[in-house]
Design an enzyme around this catalytic site. Sequence first.
Site, PDB file in Angstrom:
ATOM      1  N   HIS A 526       0.820  -1.210   0.000  1.00 55.50           N
ATOM      2  CA  HIS A 526       0.000   0.000   0.000  1.00 55.50           C
ATOM      3  C   HIS A 526       0.860   1.269   0.000  1.00 55.50           C
ATOM      4  O   HIS A 526       0.554   2.196   0.753  1.00 55.50           O
ATOM      5  CB  HIS A 526      -0.890   0.050   1.246  1.00 55.50           C
ATOM      6  CG  HIS A 526      -1.924  -1.022   1.339  1.00 55.50           C
ATOM      7  ND1 HIS A 526      -2.664  -1.235   2.484  1.00 55.50           N
ATOM      8  CD2 HIS A 526      -2.360  -1.929   0.441  1.00 55.50           C
ATOM      9  CE1 HIS A 526      -3.510  -2.237   2.283  1.00 55.50           C
ATOM     10  NE2 HIS A 526      -3.339  -2.680   1.053  1.00 55.50           N
ATOM     11  N   HIS A 564      -7.168  -1.264   4.183  1.00 54.59           N
ATOM     12  CA  HIS A 564      -6.734  -1.466   2.795  1.00 54.59           C
ATOM     13  C   HIS A 564      -7.071  -0.265   1.911  1.00 54.59           C
ATOM     14  O   HIS A 564      -8.099   0.372   2.078  1.00 54.59           O
ATOM     15  CB  HIS A 564      -7.352  -2.745   2.259  1.00 54.59           C
ATOM     16  CG  HIS A 564      -7.257  -3.879   3.246  1.00 54.59           C
ATOM     17  ND1 HIS A 564      -8.138  -4.028   4.283  1.00 54.59           N
ATOM     18  CD2 HIS A 564      -6.352  -4.857   3.381  1.00 54.59           C
ATOM     19  CE1 HIS A 564      -7.791  -5.069   5.014  1.00 54.59           C
ATOM     20  NE2 HIS A 564      -6.696  -5.603   4.489  1.00 54.59           N
TER      21      HIS A 564
HETATM   22  C1  FAD Z   1       0.024  -7.209  -4.126  1.00 54.34           C
HETATM   23  C2  FAD Z   1      -0.951  -6.137  -3.719  1.00 54.34           C
HETATM   24  C3  FAD Z   1      -1.968  -6.443  -2.802  1.00 54.34           C
HETATM   25  C4  FAD Z   1      -2.857  -5.456  -2.408  1.00 54.34           C
HETATM   26  N1  FAD Z   1      -3.929  -5.802  -1.631  1.00 54.34           N
HETATM   27  C5  FAD Z   1      -4.912  -4.899  -1.446  1.00 54.34           C
HETATM   28  C6  FAD Z   1      -6.133  -5.274  -0.852  1.00 54.34           C
HETATM   29  O1  FAD Z   1      -6.372  -6.438  -0.532  1.00 54.34           O
HETATM   30  N2  FAD Z   1      -7.078  -4.316  -0.666  1.00 54.34           N
HETATM   31  C7  FAD Z   1      -6.865  -3.022  -1.031  1.00 54.34           C
HETATM   32  O2  FAD Z   1      -7.721  -2.183  -0.801  1.00 54.34           O
HETATM   33  N3  FAD Z   1      -5.725  -2.639  -1.615  1.00 54.34           N
HETATM   34  C8  FAD Z   1      -4.763  -3.555  -1.869  1.00 54.34           C
HETATM   35  N4  FAD Z   1      -3.648  -3.187  -2.542  1.00 54.34           N
HETATM   36  C9  FAD Z   1      -3.423  -1.761  -2.839  1.00 54.34           C
HETATM   37  C10 FAD Z   1      -4.167  -1.190  -4.041  1.00 54.34           C
HETATM   38  O3  FAD Z   1      -4.272  -2.117  -5.074  1.00 54.34           O
HETATM   39  C11 FAD Z   1      -3.392   0.055  -4.478  1.00 54.34           C
HETATM   40  O4  FAD Z   1      -3.386   0.950  -3.399  1.00 54.34           O
HETATM   41  C12 FAD Z   1      -3.994   0.750  -5.691  1.00 54.34           C
HETATM   42  O5  FAD Z   1      -3.957  -0.115  -6.810  1.00 54.34           O
HETATM   43  C13 FAD Z   1      -3.217   2.021  -6.006  1.00 54.34           C
HETATM   44  O6  FAD Z   1      -3.785   2.650  -7.124  1.00 54.34           O
HETATM   45  P1  FAD Z   1      -2.946   3.664  -8.011  1.00 54.34           P
HETATM   46  O7  FAD Z   1      -3.858   4.138  -9.061  1.00 54.34           O
HETATM   47  O8  FAD Z   1      -2.303   4.646  -7.139  1.00 54.34           O
HETATM   48  O9  FAD Z   1      -1.756   2.803  -8.645  1.00 54.34           O
HETATM   49  P2  FAD Z   1      -1.788   1.412  -9.424  1.00 54.34           P
HETATM   50  O10 FAD Z   1      -3.108   0.773  -9.294  1.00 54.34           O
HETATM   51  O11 FAD Z   1      -0.585   0.671  -9.005  1.00 54.34           O
HETATM   52  O12 FAD Z   1      -1.645   1.832 -10.956  1.00 54.34           O
HETATM   53  C14 FAD Z   1      -0.484   2.391 -11.518  1.00 54.34           C
HETATM   54  C15 FAD Z   1      -0.398   1.919 -12.969  1.00 54.34           C
HETATM   55  O13 FAD Z   1       0.573   2.702 -13.654  1.00 54.34           O
HETATM   56  C16 FAD Z   1       1.330   1.858 -14.494  1.00 54.34           C
HETATM   57  N5  FAD Z   1       2.618   2.511 -14.710  1.00 54.34           N
HETATM   58  C17 FAD Z   1       3.577   2.743 -13.796  1.00 54.34           C
HETATM   59  N6  FAD Z   1       4.619   3.401 -14.360  1.00 54.34           N
HETATM   60  C18 FAD Z   1       4.293   3.594 -15.650  1.00 54.34           C
HETATM   61  C19 FAD Z   1       4.961   4.217 -16.724  1.00 54.34           C
HETATM   62  N7  FAD Z   1       6.162   4.775 -16.567  1.00 54.34           N
HETATM   63  N8  FAD Z   1       4.358   4.240 -17.946  1.00 54.34           N
HETATM   64  C20 FAD Z   1       3.114   3.678 -18.100  1.00 54.34           C
HETATM   65  N9  FAD Z   1       2.447   3.071 -17.104  1.00 54.34           N
HETATM   66  C21 FAD Z   1       3.022   3.038 -15.884  1.00 54.34           C
HETATM   67  C22 FAD Z   1       1.422   0.574 -13.702  1.00 54.34           C
HETATM   68  O14 FAD Z   1       1.778  -0.517 -14.519  1.00 54.34           O
HETATM   69  C23 FAD Z   1       0.045   0.474 -13.094  1.00 54.34           C
HETATM   70  O15 FAD Z   1      -0.876  -0.217 -13.924  1.00 54.34           O
HETATM   71  C24 FAD Z   1      -2.723  -4.144  -2.927  1.00 54.34           C
HETATM   72  C25 FAD Z   1      -1.717  -3.848  -3.844  1.00 54.34           C
HETATM   73  C26 FAD Z   1      -0.845  -4.833  -4.260  1.00 54.34           C
HETATM   74  C27 FAD Z   1       0.209  -4.495  -5.276  1.00 54.34           C
END
Ligand code: FAD
Length: 584
Positions: A526, A564
């Site tokens: 997270h 979470h």
């Molecule tokens: C293993 C794991 C378990 C988790 N378990 C839970 C859970 O049970 N419950 C819960 O609520 N949350 C959980 N989380 C947390 C939750 O999924 C994240 O907090 C959330 O996905 C964050 O969203 P975001 O949009 O900030 O980033 P992300 O969802 O990570 O999205 C970022 C995206 O940007 C892309 N990206 C990165 N750099 C580049 C680039 N340079 N060029 C193009 N694309 C790029 C990545 O590939 C990714 O698809 C978990 C996360 C993980 C990884």
Amino acid sequence: MYRSAIIPLVFALLFTSIKCAQVNHGSLDEAKVYDYVIVGGGVAGLVLAARLSESENKTVVLLEAGPDGGLNKDINTPAFAGVLQGSQFSWNFTSTPQPTLNGAVPSLAQGHCLGGGSAINVMAYCRGASSVFDEWAEISGNDGLRWENLLTEFEQSSVLEIPPDLPYTIIANKSVYGQGPVMVSYETNLTNFDPTFANTFKNDPQYPAKLVDLTDGTGIGQQVGGPHSIRLSNGTRSYALPAYGYQMAGRNNAQIMHGVWASKINFDNKTAVSVTYTDKADNSTHTVKGKEIIISAGALNTPKLLMLSGVGPKDHLTDLGIPIVQDSPQIGSNLYDHHSAVVMVQVPEDIFTLVQQSNASVFDPILQEYQANGTGPLGRPGGSSFATERIPDDILKSFGVNVTFHTNLPKDRPHVLYQYATGAFQPNPNNLNVVSTFVALIQPEASGYMRLNSTDYRANPLIYSNYFGSAADMAIEVYAYNRLRSLMQSDAMKPVIVSEVYPGKNVTTEAELKTSLYNSARSFHHPAGTVSLGKALDPDFRLKGLNGIRVIDSSAIPVMPTCHLQASVYALAEHAAKLIKDQL
Ligand SMILES: Cc1cc2nc3c(=O)[nH]c(=O)nc-3n(C[C@H](O)[C@H](O)[C@H](O)COP(=O)(O)OP(=O)(O)OC[C@H]3O[C@@H](n4cnc5c(N)ncnc54)[C@H](O)[C@@H]3O)c2cc1C
Ligand SMILES: *[C@@H]1O[C@H](CO)[C@@H](O)[C@H](O)[C@H]1NC(C)=O
Ligand SMILES: *[C@@H]1O[C@H](CO)[C@@H](O)[C@H](O)[C@H]1NC(C)=O
Ligand SMILES: *[C@@H]1O[C@H](CO)[C@@H](O)[C@H](O)[C@H]1NC(C)=O
Ligand SMILES: *[C@@H]1O[C@H](CO)[C@@H](O)[C@H](O)[C@H]1NC(C)=O
Ligand SMILES: *[C@@H]1O[C@H](CO)[C@@H](O)[C@H](O)[C@H]1NC(C)=O
Ligand SMILES: *[C@@H]1O[C@H](CO)[C@@H](O)[C@H](O)[C@H]1NC(C)=O
Ligand SMILES: *[C@@H]1O[C@H](CO)[C@@H](O)[C@H](O)[C@H]1NC(C)=O
Ligand SMILES: *[C@@H]1O[C@H](CO)[C@@H](O)[C@H](O)[C@H]1NC(C)=O
Ligand SMILES: *[C@@H]1O[C@H](CO)[C@@H](O)[C@H](O)[C@H]1NC(C)=O
Ligand SMILES: *[C@@H]1O[C@H](CO)[C@@H](O)[C@H](O)[C@H]1NC(C)=O
Ligand SMILES: *[C@@H]1O[C@H](CO)[C@@H](O)[C@H](O)[C@H]1NC(C)=O
Ligand SMILES: *[C@@H]1O[C@H](CO)[C@@H](O)[C@H](O)[C@H]1NC(C)=O
């Protein structure tokens, strides 16, 4: 239009989603200036692309580095979530050796596909203490983030599905859900392990956990049977790609690209004007122009991309020879996470765990049930009930360290979260049937930071996670780890526990226990706060000192929620999308 850089996957998508009828191959128009260029197709990126492209005359481009896993069974089947880390769908990040963990290097794998973290996470759906969001509003100067306001976006992004004839008791506050695209459900049935685990916390004579709904603003208590981001009808993962991505399939003004890795944001003086990316299909480099650039690459990749582009701490960028566009000392700092330690136990054979997947006589009927009805152990992530707990002041004060940060937290905030997974989190050489229970510090005092290791955009960042980094953080985790272990050894748990596998009976002293804590230290994955509102961002998510660029994702989160993270990121992005639409 649903464009793709990886042609075979597009055909695959064509057959699954009827909405994806209009698929065009090809690249972006490099001469055109798009209204919005979004980097990152994870939770925030897909919410933004879907909402901003609702305006028919706004053109939206989304660049996602990873593949399209829309048809992948490991993504779609909740019980298989564990295999996704370290697969093609993850960024395989680890912390640098952590001094606070005696040199351990916990994994910080992040989602790397359309859907980002929501495609590989463990689907726990929680929102936690309302005072966190009120604090977001105060720190950012954006009143829309206050709980009572952001509740609208929590509702808009989700829908609640409770199975009929639920064979166990829940407290569900239905008023905090709407008719949104992320499907949130309770399990149709519990494992044999679950009720005993839940009751052990509920009936604990010292601090009995109260059954509550941790999605309605309540921070402290217990949830049974979920909820999870799972579609009830067929037991599949409900995540940002199907929930938000597929809405855009028929839109001519939205182009969703995958397999395209952004390496640099280009600026004209202080104004962001375009993004350079590599198309992984042929390693070709391209540039796409945008009136506005939105970075949603997640809390580790967003600051990395900004730093590569000359936006970040001046000294660090100068050391690497990166020309400075904007000295933003806060970028990369304020890295928070939820972090845990593990007690692994052997359980009787009649409790299904992932260890039994290799036993056909156990697994085959389970697979059949799942394929026929979407129910049974494969339709759940393998861990349901969990409890959050606030440690009383007198106990905190007895630790003999400065606990002011933790005693001063608003009264609805818990300090720790207890949960389990029906699989092995520690080495299990004898293939015992095991469950891993764990406890996480969820309101850490200490933060870490990230930096670049190289000017090569393909290099992993250096992550100084600083888990349990203050004396109070560590004392709380050690206390809670002891408490978890003794609860797992208590009479209440006896019916479902054969023996403790980790740390193991030979671990008796406080020093040995601490070593066990370090060796099992595990991130909840997270990470948040690295480009924080109130620090690096203005109230409208704009990077301070720059024009034409916003950061909207978990990086922007100024204070960690008490459970979470995904629900909060969906809501944050929904809020930001409205704010952007209103400003135009
Ligand atoms: C293993 C794991 C378990 C988790 N378990 C839970 C859970 O049970 N419950 C819960 O609520 N949350 C959980 N989380 C947390 C939750 O999924 C994240 O907090 C959330 O996905 C964050 O969203 P975001 O949009 O900030 O980033 P992300 O969802 O990570 O999205 C970022 C995206 O940007 C892309 N990206 C990165 N750099 C580049 C680039 N340079 N060029 C193009 N694309 C790029 C990545 O590939 C990714 O698809 C978990 C996360 C993980 C990884
Ligand atoms: C965009 O569309 C809206 C309504 O759909 C319309 O009011 C507006 O004039 C359009 N703007 C442009 C620049 O075409
Ligand atoms: C993570 O590791 C897996 C397995 O080695 C690999 O297939 C994948 O490409 C890696 N992820 C990234 C983003 O490099
Ligand atoms: C619920 O799960 C328990 C334990 O696995 C099992 O014994 C019971 O038959 C299940 N009930 C239903 C309705 O599936
Ligand atoms: C349901 O949640 C709302 C929003 O936090 C709250 O105002 C209300 O009191 C809750 N209802 C119950 C019955 O707890
Ligand atoms: C689950 O149901 C949804 C909605 O009907 C459907 O789109 C999806 O393809 C189904 N997935 C599987 C694996 O059956
Ligand atoms: C950028 O800065 C230079 C030097 O200050 C100035 O001459 C130029 O006009 C600026 N360009 C834009 C687009 O503002
Ligand atoms: C891709 O291109 C970059 C720079 O153009 C080059 O350094 C790299 O070796 C290329 N990689 C492959 C796999 O061709
Ligand atoms: C597989 O499971 C069955 C039923 O629980 C059990 O009898 C058998 O010993 C198991 N086989 C192995 C190889 O573990
Ligand atoms: C699917 O559900 C139906 C109705 O409850 C039941 O009769 C059937 O046995 C189930 N199929 C499997 C393979 O479990
Ligand atoms: C204890 O911690 C608080 C909050 O972090 C801090 O403000 C205070 O200065 C610390 N007190 C001492 C004696 O170090
Ligand atoms: C950082 O770069 C050095 C030198 O190339 C390399 O040895 C090290 O493994 C890298 N660290 C990470 C976390 O990738
Ligand atoms: C306890 O036993 C395990 C397994 O034999 C071993 O790996 C571990 O180092 C021992 N721990 C202590 C504190 O002796």
